[in-house]
Design a protein around this motif. Structure first.
Motif, PDB file in Angstrom:
ATOM      1  N   ASN A  11      63.346  36.029  31.725  1.00  0.00           N
ATOM      2  CA  ASN A  11      62.973  34.688  31.929  1.00  0.00           C
ATOM      3  C   ASN A  11      64.228  33.871  32.697  1.00  0.00           C
ATOM      4  N   PHE A  12      65.447  34.200  32.182  1.00  0.00           N
ATOM      5  CA  PHE A  12      66.607  33.594  32.819  1.00  0.00           C
ATOM      6  C   PHE A  12      66.346  33.897  34.535  1.00  0.00           C
ATOM      7  N   CYS A  13      66.003  35.201  34.970  1.00  0.00           N
ATOM      8  CA  CYS A  13      65.966  35.390  36.502  1.00  0.00           C
ATOM      9  C   CYS A  13      64.817  34.525  37.004  1.00  0.00           C
ATOM     10  N   ILE A  14      63.779  34.413  36.253  1.00  0.00           N
ATOM     11  CA  ILE A  14      62.405  33.848  36.665  1.00  0.00           C
ATOM     12  C   ILE A  14      63.186  32.291  36.816  1.00  0.00           C
ATOM     13  N   THR A  15      63.690  31.699  36.008  1.00  0.00           N
ATOM     14  CA  THR A  15      64.186  30.365  35.970  1.00  0.00           C
ATOM     15  C   THR A  15      64.998  29.964  36.939  1.00  0.00           C
ATOM     16  N   LEU A  16      65.894  31.029  37.376  1.00  0.00           N
ATOM     17  CA  LEU A  16      67.015  30.832  38.479  1.00  0.00           C
ATOM     18  C   LEU A  16      66.338  30.976  39.658  1.00  0.00           C
ATOM     19  N   VAL A  17      65.479  31.816  39.870  1.00  0.00           N
ATOM     20  CA  VAL A  17      64.890  31.971  41.361  1.00  0.00           C
ATOM     21  C   VAL A  17      63.880  30.906  41.484  1.00  0.00           C
ATOM     22  N   LEU A  18      63.293  30.164  40.613  1.00  0.00           N
ATOM     23  CA  LEU A  18      62.404  29.078  40.759  1.00  0.00           C
ATOM     24  C   LEU A  18      63.410  27.563  40.853  1.00  0.00           C
ATOM     25  N   SER A  19      64.452  27.541  40.192  1.00  0.00           N
ATOM     26  CA  SER A  19      65.291  26.685  40.486  1.00  0.00           C
ATOM     27  C   SER A  19      65.975  26.485  42.027  1.00  0.00           C
ATOM     28  N   LEU A  20      66.188  27.884  42.363  1.00  0.00           N
ATOM     29  CA  LEU A  20      66.471  27.901  43.743  1.00  0.00           C
ATOM     30  C   LEU A  20      65.781  27.493  44.804  1.00  0.00           C
ATOM     31  N   ILE A  21      64.449  28.019  44.295  1.00  0.00           N
ATOM     32  CA  ILE A  21      63.331  27.641  45.374  1.00  0.00           C
ATOM     33  C   ILE A  21      63.137  25.937  45.553  1.00  0.00           C
ATOM     34  N   LEU A  22      63.160  25.432  44.129  1.00  0.00           N
ATOM     35  CA  LEU A  22      63.115  23.845  44.175  1.00  0.00           C
ATOM     36  C   LEU A  22      64.407  23.338  44.951  1.00  0.00           C
TER      37      LEU A  22
END
Length: 190
Positions: A11-22
């Protein structure tokens, strides 16, 4: 108990990747909207004759210097960096005079005044057969061209090359030593 830790890490990795994409999307939107590069504008404020000496002897003896006052406007929120260039005088399609334009940096939303003295190289102009008839008729048609090429850095990363130029078509009244018609225009290209 190992399953909840790996689920938390996932969940942390998914949140990090989505934050970087955003963040990347946000930077791109800002780069192409708020920080969208606009073209610098070169405006000719005035053109004047500094020196005009014409003598009709065995041919034509001609000395001519032109003073051009320019204003360069940078509408961008970021700096416009331009390389050194040359302003030229053109007579019947041939370059007959020039003046250097030093490179520089114009801050965002900045304006800079430039004063150029263009001196005509008499030997280049006198090589043209039309110069005698133009001088005798009392009207000498010339053009000036000033061009600045440079770049605008968006967000300090993306470099966009920009070219701004201005040209003037001038008619010199040889008898009065003044300008007749003047038509100046600016062109920009990203």
């Amino acid at each position: 108990m190992a399953a909840p830790a790996s689920k938390l890490l996932r969940n942390f990795c998914i949140t990090l990747v989505l934050s970087l994409i955003l963040l990347v999307v946000l930077v791109l939107v800002l780069a192409f909207t708020v920080f969208k590069p606009q073209r610098p504008i070169i405006v000719v404020d005035s053109v004047s004759l500094l020196d005009l000496n014409v003598a009709l002897t065995d041919g034509v003896d001609l000395n001519l210097s032109i003073n051009v006052d320019l204003t360069v406007e940078n509408p961008n929120k970021v700096a416009f960096e331009y390389s050194k260039s040359t302003a030229v005088v053109i007579y019947r399609g041939e370059k007959v005079g020039e003046a250097p334009i030093p490179g520089g940096r114009l801050p965002g939303k900045g304006t800079e005044k430039m004063n150029l003295t263009l001196t005509i190289m008499g030997e280049r102009m006198l090589g043209r057969s039309e110069v005698f008839s133009d001088v005798v008729s009392g009207q000498l048609s010339i053009s000036t061209l000033a061009r600045l090429a440079g770049k605008v850095k968006v967000m300090g990363v993306v470099k966009i090359h920009v070219v701004a130029s201005t040209s003037c078509d001038l008619i010199i009244d040889v008898k009065n030593g003044s300008f007749g018609d003047q038509l100046c225009q600016f062109r920009t290209r990203v």
